[in-house]
Design an enzyme around this catalytic site. Structure first.
Site, PDB file in Angstrom:
ATOM      1  N   MET A   1       0.843  -1.201   0.000  1.00  6.88           N
ATOM      2  CA  MET A   1       0.000   0.000   0.000  1.00  6.88           C
ATOM      3  C   MET A   1       0.875   1.247   0.000  1.00  6.88           C
ATOM      4  O   MET A   1       0.426   2.328   0.382  1.00  6.88           O
ATOM      5  CB  MET A   1      -0.939  -0.011   1.203  1.00  6.88           C
ATOM      6  CG  MET A   1      -1.903  -1.206   1.136  1.00  6.88           C
ATOM      7  SD  MET A   1      -3.472  -0.941   1.941  1.00  6.88           S
ATOM      8  CE  MET A   1      -2.950  -0.707   3.607  1.00  6.88           C
TER       9      MET A   1
ATOM     10  N   LEU B   1       6.692   3.147   1.465  1.00 12.01           N
ATOM     11  CA  LEU B   1       7.586   1.986   1.532  1.00 12.01           C
ATOM     12  C   LEU B   1       8.715   2.146   2.546  1.00 12.01           C
ATOM     13  O   LEU B   1       9.230   3.237   2.765  1.00 12.01           O
ATOM     14  CB  LEU B   1       8.173   1.731   0.142  1.00 12.01           C
ATOM     15  CG  LEU B   1       7.115   1.449  -0.923  1.00 12.01           C
ATOM     16  CD1 LEU B   1       7.756   1.344  -2.303  1.00 12.01           C
ATOM     17  CD2 LEU B   1       6.321   0.187  -0.608  1.00 12.01           C
ATOM     18  N   HIS B   2       9.066   1.038   3.157  1.00  7.66           N
ATOM     19  CA  HIS B   2      10.146   1.012   4.150  1.00  7.66           C
ATOM     20  C   HIS B   2      10.906  -0.308   3.998  1.00  7.66           C
ATOM     21  O   HIS B   2      10.601  -1.102   3.098  1.00  7.66           O
ATOM     22  CB  HIS B   2       9.577   1.195   5.554  1.00  7.66           C
ATOM     23  CG  HIS B   2       8.458   0.245   5.896  1.00  7.66           C
ATOM     24  ND1 HIS B   2       8.643  -1.111   5.981  1.00  7.66           N
ATOM     25  CD2 HIS B   2       7.139   0.455   6.137  1.00  7.66           C
ATOM     26  CE1 HIS B   2       7.500  -1.685   6.291  1.00  7.66           C
ATOM     27  NE2 HIS B   2       6.568  -0.774   6.383  1.00  7.66           N
ATOM     28  N   GLU B   3      11.857  -0.536   4.917  1.00  9.29           N
ATOM     29  CA  GLU B   3      12.723  -1.716   4.778  1.00  9.29           C
ATOM     30  C   GLU B   3      11.978  -3.044   4.885  1.00  9.29           C
ATOM     31  O   GLU B   3      12.476  -4.071   4.431  1.00  9.29           O
ATOM     32  CB  GLU B   3      13.850  -1.670   5.814  1.00  9.29           C
ATOM     33  CG  GLU B   3      14.932  -0.690   5.432  1.00  9.29           C
ATOM     34  CD  GLU B   3      15.958  -0.540   6.537  1.00  9.29           C
ATOM     35  OE1 GLU B   3      16.483  -1.557   7.017  1.00  9.29           O
ATOM     36  OE2 GLU B   3      16.216   0.610   6.939  1.00  9.29           O
TER      37      GLU B   3
ATOM     38  N   HIS C   1       9.065  -3.656   3.405  1.00  9.86           N
ATOM     39  CA  HIS C   1       8.705  -3.920   2.010  1.00  9.86           C
ATOM     40  C   HIS C   1       9.940  -4.333   1.210  1.00  9.86           C
ATOM     41  O   HIS C   1       9.886  -5.228   0.367  1.00  9.86           O
ATOM     42  CB  HIS C   1       8.109  -2.663   1.371  1.00  9.86           C
ATOM     43  CG  HIS C   1       6.877  -2.145   2.048  1.00  9.86           C
ATOM     44  ND1 HIS C   1       6.867  -0.986   2.781  1.00  9.86           N
ATOM     45  CD2 HIS C   1       5.626  -2.625   2.108  1.00  9.86           C
ATOM     46  CE1 HIS C   1       5.660  -0.761   3.253  1.00  9.86           C
ATOM     47  NE2 HIS C   1       4.873  -1.750   2.868  1.00  9.86           N
TER      48      HIS C   1
ATOM     49  N   GLN D   1       5.605 -11.671   7.184  1.00 11.02           N
ATOM     50  CA  GLN D   1       5.109 -12.327   8.391  1.00 11.02           C
ATOM     51  C   GLN D   1       4.504 -11.325   9.375  1.00 11.02           C
ATOM     52  O   GLN D   1       3.729 -11.670  10.243  1.00 11.02           O
ATOM     53  CB  GLN D   1       6.266 -13.115   9.034  1.00 11.02           C
ATOM     54  CG  GLN D   1       5.965 -13.780  10.364  1.00 11.02           C
ATOM     55  CD  GLN D   1       4.893 -14.858  10.255  1.00 11.02           C
ATOM     56  OE1 GLN D   1       4.635 -15.381   9.168  1.00 11.02           O
ATOM     57  NE2 GLN D   1       4.268 -15.189  11.368  1.00 11.02           N
TER      58      GLN D   1
ATOM     59  N   GLN E   1      -2.927 -12.135   7.453  1.00 12.71           N
ATOM     60  CA  GLN E   1      -3.011 -11.924   6.004  1.00 12.71           C
ATOM     61  C   GLN E   1      -2.330 -13.084   5.274  1.00 12.71           C
ATOM     62  O   GLN E   1      -2.831 -13.576   4.256  1.00 12.71           O
ATOM     63  CB  GLN E   1      -2.336 -10.602   5.652  1.00 12.71           C
ATOM     64  CG  GLN E   1      -2.252 -10.323   4.181  1.00 12.71           C
ATOM     65  CD  GLN E   1      -1.864  -8.881   3.919  1.00 12.71           C
ATOM     66  OE1 GLN E   1      -2.688  -7.994   3.964  1.00 12.71           O
ATOM     67  NE2 GLN E   1      -0.595  -8.639   3.644  1.00 12.71           N
TER      68      GLN E   1
ATOM     69  N   VAL F   1      10.707  -7.261   9.690  1.00 18.11           N
ATOM     70  CA  VAL F   1      11.843  -6.339   9.803  1.00 18.11           C
ATOM     71  C   VAL F   1      11.484  -5.295  10.868  1.00 18.11           C
ATOM     72  O   VAL F   1      10.354  -4.785  10.891  1.00 18.11           O
ATOM     73  CB  VAL F   1      12.134  -5.657   8.446  1.00 18.11           C
ATOM     74  CG1 VAL F   1      13.295  -4.682   8.572  1.00 18.11           C
ATOM     75  CG2 VAL F   1      12.443  -6.713   7.387  1.00 18.11           C
TER      76      VAL F   1
ATOM     77  N   ARG G   1       2.214   2.704   9.419  1.00 23.96           N
ATOM     78  CA  ARG G   1       1.453   3.403  10.463  1.00 23.96           C
ATOM     79  C   ARG G   1       2.346   4.025  11.530  1.00 23.96           C
ATOM     80  O   ARG G   1       1.884   4.895  12.272  1.00 23.96           O
ATOM     81  CB  ARG G   1       0.482   2.441  11.147  1.00 23.96           C
ATOM     82  CG  ARG G   1      -0.703   2.102  10.298  1.00 23.96           C
ATOM     83  CD  ARG G   1      -1.545   1.024  10.963  1.00 23.96           C
ATOM     84  NE  ARG G   1      -2.326   0.325   9.969  1.00 23.96           N
ATOM     85  CZ  ARG G   1      -3.494   0.734   9.507  1.00 23.96           C
ATOM     86  NH1 ARG G   1      -4.023   1.813   9.984  1.00 23.96           N
ATOM     87  NH2 ARG G   1      -4.133   0.054   8.584  1.00 23.96           N
TER      88      ARG G   1
HETATM   89  P1  AMP Z   1       1.472  -2.946   3.443  1.00 27.45           P
HETATM   90  O1  AMP Z   1       2.028  -1.916   2.522  1.00 27.45           O
HETATM   91  O2  AMP Z   1       1.442  -2.545   4.869  1.00 27.45           O
HETATM   92  O3  AMP Z   1       0.158  -3.511   2.936  1.00 27.45           O
HETATM   93  O4  AMP Z   1       2.501  -4.156   3.386  1.00 27.45           O
HETATM   94  C1  AMP Z   1       2.862  -4.775   2.181  1.00 27.45           C
HETATM   95  C2  AMP Z   1       3.606  -6.045   2.481  1.00 27.45           C
HETATM   96  O5  AMP Z   1       4.780  -5.734   3.231  1.00 27.45           O
HETATM   97  C3  AMP Z   1       2.774  -7.013   3.333  1.00 27.45           C
HETATM   98  O6  AMP Z   1       2.982  -8.333   2.863  1.00 27.45           O
HETATM   99  C4  AMP Z   1       3.336  -6.807   4.701  1.00 27.45           C
HETATM  100  O7  AMP Z   1       3.207  -7.949   5.538  1.00 27.45           O
HETATM  101  C5  AMP Z   1       4.810  -6.548   4.388  1.00 27.45           C
HETATM  102  N1  AMP Z   1       5.428  -5.827   5.506  1.00 27.45           N
HETATM  103  C6  AMP Z   1       5.011  -4.665   6.077  1.00 27.45           C
HETATM  104  N2  AMP Z   1       5.786  -4.348   7.136  1.00 27.45           N
HETATM  105  C7  AMP Z   1       6.705  -5.336   7.231  1.00 27.45           C
HETATM  106  C8  AMP Z   1       7.790  -5.590   8.137  1.00 27.45           C
HETATM  107  N3  AMP Z   1       8.072  -4.772   9.141  1.00 27.45           N
HETATM  108  N4  AMP Z   1       8.507  -6.708   7.955  1.00 27.45           N
HETATM  109  C9  AMP Z   1       8.236  -7.566   6.935  1.00 27.45           C
HETATM  110  N5  AMP Z   1       7.233  -7.383   6.051  1.00 27.45           N
HETATM  111  C10 AMP Z   1       6.481  -6.287   6.192  1.00 27.45           C
END
Ligand code: AMP
Length: 311
Positions: free
Chosen positions: A57, A60-62, A64, A175, A180, A203, A214
């Site tokens: 969504m 982006l961060h580490e 992703h 994870q 999800q 991560v 968030r």
């Molecule tokens: P989101 O943009 O929050 O929908 O996340 C996209 C994907 O990145 C999802 O599969 C999340 O589980 C994964 N993700 C988000 N934060 C983390 C994190 N801290 N460590 C590993 N995967 C993550």
């Protein structure tokens, strides 16, 4: 315009001052039209390319990035979607306040050899007379589903649409969102998608707080306080390593650590089977998912750990 081409030049790390190495031109296409994404993916499949797909969504961060880097290792073509999916938000205010910045996401991805960003408008995904939703029964209603009715229907529906558009060989998920993962794995199994789900570890920040888009909504105090979540999970893990097996006792341990932080409001603590999310009474032979949701002010954070009895 249906898409934009993003160009970026970057210097070789080995020789940062030599202008002659400024030759690496990196191309990343940003696609906004569903038809363009579908026809391109079809062409790539015909060329026998292995397609890796990372749904996000944005913001982006580490976390992703770990999914994207794994996709880069495994696949010929890496496609990252950036789509804040309205169908998975049950509160409009949450949807509205969700951070969005496609330009900075594209810049963030530029050094990582991503081939395509798929960033459709909501109207590309959900047409005016859209009426078909995908529901993964039972596991969608538990844990997060209880607090966020309809959330996983939105997730399962958008993953179905994205998988049907791209038909990736591999789909990458974190994870961090353990439920999800359970929902998507069941969706792929039941609807026979020809996509393998790859799950990557959580991560974290140095404090132990799981990276999340968030987190930017937290004030500084709450951000520091939120490290208690990881602390609570690790305390539970240590108890299990010392031989604790009883779910009630383990959840009590987590609760006490969370309560030590006055700004934390626990939403749930659960010890469940990671595949079907059924509650477990004891730590047994197989893996057990310890999942929590905790509020700091208006921001709701989730985290988890997989516990296993010491062999
Ligand atoms: P989101 O943009 O929050 O929908 O996340 C996209 C994907 O990145 C999802 O599969 C999340 O589980 C994964 N993700 C988000 N934060 C983390 C994190 N801290 N460590 C590993 N995967 C993550």
């Amino acid at each position: 315009m249906s898409h934009t081409v993003f160009r970026k030049m970057f210097r070789s790390r080995n020789c940062p001052t030599d202008r002659s190495v400024l030759t690496d031109i990196y191309l990343m296409e940003i696609i906004s039209r569903q038809q363009r994404m579908a026809s391109l993916a079809k062409k790539l499949r015909r060329e026998n390319k292995v397609l890796g797909f990372v749904p996000t969504m944005g913001s982006l961060h580490e976390g992703h990035l770990s999914l994207i880097q794994k996709a880069r290792q495994m696949c010929d073509v890496v496609i990252v979607s950036v789509f804040v999916n309205p169908a998975q938000f049950n509160e409009n205010s949450d949807f509205e306040s969700y951070p969005r910045d496609l330009t900075s996401d594209a810049e963030y991805l530029a050094p990582y050899d991503v081939d395509y960003i798929y960033a459709p408008e909501a109207s590309e995904i959900y047409g005016e007379d859209f009426t078909t939703f995908v529901t993964v029964d039972d596991i969608s209603e538990k844990l997060e589903g209880a607090s966020r009715p309809g959330h996983f229907r939105g997730v399962a529906t958008v993953v179905t649409i994205l998988f049907n558009t791209i038909r990736p060989d591999f789909g990458y998920f974190g994870q961090k969102d353990a439920q999800q993962v359970a929902v998507v794995k069941r969706l792929v199994r039941d609807l026979k998608f020809d996509t393998e789900v790859i799950v990557m570890p959580i991560v974290r920040e140095e404090s132990g707080l799981a990276l999340s888009s968030r987190n930017s909504l937290l004030n500084d105090e709450d951000r520091a306080a939120a490290a208690v979540i990881r602390k609570s999970l690790l305390t539970a893990e240590r108890a299990v390593e010392k031989g604790e097996e009883d779910a009630g006792t383990i959840m009590q341990i987590v609760s006490e650590v969370l309560e030590s932080e006055s700004s934390a409001r626990t939403d749930y603590i659960a010890l469940v089977d990671p595949d079907n999310l059924d509650p477990l009474e004891r730590i047994g032979d197989g893996p057990v998912l310890l999942a929590v949701a905790v509020r700091f002010g208006d921001v709701r954070l989730i985290d988890n750990i997989v516990l296993q009895e010491k062999q």
